[in-house]
Design a protein around this motif. Structure first.
Motif, PDB file in Angstrom:
ATOM      1  N   ILE A  27       0.443  -0.891  -0.124  1.00  0.00           N
ATOM      2  CA  ILE A  27       0.032  -0.280  -0.055  1.00  0.00           C
ATOM      3  C   ILE A  27       0.767   0.893  -0.083  1.00  0.00           C
ATOM      4  O   ILE A  27       0.382   2.299  -0.327  1.00  0.00           O
ATOM      5  N   THR A  28       2.145   1.437   0.530  1.00  0.00           N
ATOM      6  CA  THR A  28       2.921   2.613   0.791  1.00  0.00           C
ATOM      7  C   THR A  28       3.284   2.611  -0.859  1.00  0.00           C
ATOM      8  O   THR A  28       3.273   4.142  -1.147  1.00  0.00           O
ATOM      9  N   ILE A  29       3.457   1.584  -1.937  1.00  0.00           N
ATOM     10  CA  ILE A  29       3.749   1.798  -3.426  1.00  0.00           C
ATOM     11  C   ILE A  29       2.052   2.190  -4.063  1.00  0.00           C
ATOM     12  O   ILE A  29       3.005   3.401  -4.461  1.00  0.00           O
ATOM     13  N   THR A  30       1.277   1.808  -3.652  1.00  0.00           N
ATOM     14  CA  THR A  30       0.306   2.939  -4.476  1.00  0.00           C
ATOM     15  C   THR A  30      -0.324   3.887  -3.800  1.00  0.00           C
ATOM     16  O   THR A  30      -1.041   4.938  -4.366  1.00  0.00           O
ATOM     17  N   ASN A  31      -0.085   3.753  -2.738  1.00  0.00           N
ATOM     18  CA  ASN A  31      -0.064   5.428  -2.127  1.00  0.00           C
ATOM     19  C   ASN A  31       0.730   6.353  -2.747  1.00  0.00           C
ATOM     20  O   ASN A  31       0.155   7.680  -3.230  1.00  0.00           O
ATOM     21  N   SER A  32       1.772   6.078  -2.852  1.00  0.00           N
ATOM     22  CA  SER A  32       2.679   6.653  -3.325  1.00  0.00           C
ATOM     23  C   SER A  32       2.520   7.726  -4.767  1.00  0.00           C
ATOM     24  O   SER A  32       2.978   8.186  -6.077  1.00  0.00           O
ATOM     25  N   LEU A  72      -8.317  -2.731  11.263  1.00  0.00           N
ATOM     26  CA  LEU A  72      -7.925  -3.915  11.210  1.00  0.00           C
ATOM     27  C   LEU A  72      -6.263  -4.031  10.345  1.00  0.00           C
ATOM     28  O   LEU A  72      -5.691  -4.292  10.574  1.00  0.00           O
ATOM     29  N   PHE A  73      -6.296  -2.635   9.656  1.00  0.00           N
ATOM     30  CA  PHE A  73      -5.123  -2.426   9.365  1.00  0.00           C
ATOM     31  C   PHE A  73      -4.058  -1.492  11.142  1.00  0.00           C
ATOM     32  O   PHE A  73      -3.379  -1.563  10.078  1.00  0.00           O
ATOM     33  N   GLU A  74      -4.730  -1.143  11.718  1.00  0.00           N
ATOM     34  CA  GLU A  74      -3.402  -0.494  12.369  1.00  0.00           C
ATOM     35  C   GLU A  74      -2.955  -1.936  13.070  1.00  0.00           C
ATOM     36  O   GLU A  74      -1.547  -1.912  13.737  1.00  0.00           O
ATOM     37  N   LYS A  75      -2.982  -3.310  12.894  1.00  0.00           N
ATOM     38  CA  LYS A  75      -2.153  -4.272  14.047  1.00  0.00           C
ATOM     39  C   LYS A  75      -1.219  -4.706  12.560  1.00  0.00           C
ATOM     40  O   LYS A  75      -0.339  -5.266  12.549  1.00  0.00           O
ATOM     41  N   ILE A  78       1.251  -1.615   7.439  1.00  0.00           N
ATOM     42  CA  ILE A  78       1.371  -0.567   6.559  1.00  0.00           C
ATOM     43  C   ILE A  78       0.611   0.965   7.351  1.00  0.00           C
ATOM     44  O   ILE A  78       1.069   1.782   7.259  1.00  0.00           O
ATOM     45  N   ALA A  79      -0.114   0.409   8.991  1.00  0.00           N
ATOM     46  CA  ALA A  79      -0.188   1.595   9.809  1.00  0.00           C
ATOM     47  C   ALA A  79       1.089   2.440  10.502  1.00  0.00           C
ATOM     48  O   ALA A  79       0.765   3.436  11.015  1.00  0.00           O
ATOM     49  N   LYS A  80       3.118   1.858  10.155  1.00  0.00           N
ATOM     50  CA  LYS A  80       3.530   2.803  10.796  1.00  0.00           C
ATOM     51  C   LYS A  80       4.426   3.759   9.170  1.00  0.00           C
ATOM     52  O   LYS A  80       4.690   4.493   9.529  1.00  0.00           O
ATOM     53  N   ASP A  81       3.775   3.558   8.355  1.00  0.00           N
ATOM     54  CA  ASP A  81       3.844   5.090   6.764  1.00  0.00           C
ATOM     55  C   ASP A  81       3.620   6.197   7.448  1.00  0.00           C
ATOM     56  O   ASP A  81       1.804   6.072   7.884  1.00  0.00           O
ATOM     57  N   ASN A  82       3.751   6.428   6.666  1.00  0.00           N
ATOM     58  CA  ASN A  82       2.784   8.086   6.919  1.00  0.00           C
ATOM     59  C   ASN A  82       1.656   8.645   6.032  1.00  0.00           C
ATOM     60  O   ASN A  82       1.474   9.155   6.543  1.00  0.00           O
ATOM     61  N   SER A  83       1.358   7.469   4.957  1.00  0.00           N
ATOM     62  CA  SER A  83       0.184   7.663   4.438  1.00  0.00           C
ATOM     63  C   SER A  83      -0.436   7.150   4.815  1.00  0.00           C
ATOM     64  O   SER A  83      -1.716   7.170   4.016  1.00  0.00           O
ATOM     65  N   TYR A  84      -1.071   6.095   5.568  1.00  0.00           N
ATOM     66  CA  TYR A  84      -2.104   5.281   6.614  1.00  0.00           C
ATOM     67  C   TYR A  84      -2.792   5.798   6.528  1.00  0.00           C
ATOM     68  O   TYR A  84      -3.736   5.820   5.925  1.00  0.00           O
ATOM     69  N   LEU A  85      -3.224   6.920   6.927  1.00  0.00           N
ATOM     70  CA  LEU A  85      -3.886   7.510   7.355  1.00  0.00           C
ATOM     71  C   LEU A  85      -5.094   8.210   6.323  1.00  0.00           C
ATOM     72  O   LEU A  85      -6.369   8.534   5.739  1.00  0.00           O
ATOM     73  N   GLU A  86      -4.223   8.527   5.937  1.00  0.00           N
ATOM     74  CA  GLU A  86      -4.579   9.981   4.409  1.00  0.00           C
ATOM     75  C   GLU A  86      -5.639   9.163   3.270  1.00  0.00           C
ATOM     76  O   GLU A  86      -6.116  10.203   3.318  1.00  0.00           O
ATOM     77  N   HIS A  87      -5.636   7.852   3.086  1.00  0.00           N
ATOM     78  CA  HIS A  87      -5.783   7.845   2.074  1.00  0.00           C
ATOM     79  C   HIS A  87      -7.146   6.073   2.699  1.00  0.00           C
ATOM     80  O   HIS A  87      -7.858   5.147   1.631  1.00  0.00           O
ATOM     81  N   LEU A  88      -7.359   5.552   3.829  1.00  0.00           N
ATOM     82  CA  LEU A  88      -7.826   4.952   4.999  1.00  0.00           C
ATOM     83  C   LEU A  88      -9.331   5.189   5.156  1.00  0.00           C
ATOM     84  O   LEU A  88      -9.510   5.990   5.487  1.00  0.00           O
ATOM     85  N   ASN A  89     -10.103   4.255   3.770  1.00  0.00           N
ATOM     86  CA  ASN A  89     -11.452   4.411   3.426  1.00  0.00           C
ATOM     87  C   ASN A  89     -11.469   5.307   3.049  1.00  0.00           C
ATOM     88  O   ASN A  89     -13.193   6.114   3.257  1.00  0.00           O
ATOM     89  N   LYS A  90     -10.961   6.359   2.456  1.00  0.00           N
ATOM     90  CA  LYS A  90     -10.851   7.663   1.741  1.00  0.00           C
ATOM     91  C   LYS A  90     -11.822   7.597   0.252  1.00  0.00           C
ATOM     92  O   LYS A  90     -11.488   8.715  -0.182  1.00  0.00           O
ATOM     93  N   HIS A  91     -12.068   6.323  -0.738  1.00  0.00           N
ATOM     94  CA  HIS A  91     -11.667   6.860  -2.006  1.00  0.00           C
ATOM     95  C   HIS A  91     -13.335   5.789  -2.553  1.00  0.00           C
ATOM     96  O   HIS A  91     -13.497   5.162  -1.275  1.00  0.00           O
TER      97      HIS A  91
END
Length: 299
Positions: A27-32, A72-75, A78-91
């Protein structure tokens, strides 16, 4: 219930399975790549039983407004990535399993009519009183919704190549499919409404992209995996840890299943990956016996 738009698929079934390998850093790659014209069109091709559908389920659960995936994802990694909350369930996520749709339709010539009708129904239900009678194609509907509501979309497409594989000699149907993909993703009017396209399949897109029809896609294949090399199957380190957990001999497992050697080209030097078939490894661990499990799933 929506067929394609913002489906609430339960990715937790994978997470809570007996053997789960955390690949959420994909997800870090797709977020980028979100909203970047040069990289937001991704086509990932690899053999069957190499985790394509699991990856799509994960991406849908992460991006889709139809899911609530924080717990689910906080475990996961990906939860350690800076972009984690920016896109979580936003699309708004449109997830299409082309193989399932193809199998369900009796008259294959009705494939695109069925797809378009069902997706337009989903869009009308999700965005009532927005579409007009003239918005009778997926492309027109997406442009209208974006212009009126500023809503944008992510496409997740599984088995993108099923039409070309199963209807190779049906030139008319294959041409219609190429035109559908071109209209959706090549047109700048529609492309500007799309944040990401992640397609998976078995065969490379360039085989069917005549005259640069689908050249907007970046391909990630077994021979040229790019940044996705570590997400195409189980890595050697992951298999080694599983062997420790299940008291299996790693060197024997390596002899049986270490069949793919991928190279990711980096600016500071190439990275080499030994990739194992997830199907074979999982079966071997659970049965505590090495065998040709992947071959048994193929024709």
């Amino acid at each position: 219930m929506s067929l394609y738009l913002n489906r609430n698929e339960d990715f937790s079934n994978y997470v809570n399975d007996t053997i789960f390998i955390d690949k959420s850093n994909l997800i870090t790659i797709t977020n980028s790549n979100i909203s970047k014209p040069s990289s937001k069109f991704m086509c990932v091709t690899r053999p069957r039983r190499f985790g394509k559908t699991m990856a799509l389920s994960m991406l849908n659960a992460y991006y889709s407004k139809g899911c609530d995936s924080l717990s689910l994802f906080e475990k996961l990694n990906i939860a350690k990535d800076n972009s984690y909350l920016e896109h979580l369930n936003k699309h708004n996520v449109i997830w299409i399993d082309m193989a399932s749709l193809y199998t369900d339709i009796r008259d294959k010539n009705d494939f695109f009519k069925e797809l378009e009708t069902n997706l337009l129904d989903d869009l009308n239900e999700a965005f009532p009183n927005v579409l007009k009678e003239m918005d009778n194609t997926i492309s027109k509907a997406i442009i209208r919704i974006n212009s009126k509501l500023n809503e944008r979309f992510i496409f997740l497409i599984d088995e993108w190549d099923v039409i070309y594989r199963e209807q190779e000699y049906n030139t008319k149907l294959c041409d219609e499919y190429t035109e559908l993909l071109r209209n959706l993703f090549k047109s700048s009017n529609v492309s500007s409404c799309i944040d990401l396209v992640y397609m998976t399949g078995i065969l490379p897109i360039r085989r069917y992209s005549t005259q640069s029809t689908l050249n907007m896609f970046t391909e990630y294949s077994m021979t040229d995996p790019g940044d996705l090399a570590g997400y195409f199957g189980f890595t050697e380190q992951e298999v080694s840890r599983l062997c420790d957990t299940y008291d299996m001999n790693f060197e024997e497992a390596k002899t049986w299943y270490d069949g793919y050697h991928l190279i990711a080209h980096r600016q500071n030097g190439d990275e080499h990956y030994s990739i194992y078939s997830p199907k074979s490894v999982v079966e071997a661990m659970l049965r505590h016996k090495l065998g040709t499990y992947w071959n048994q799933t193929e024709t």
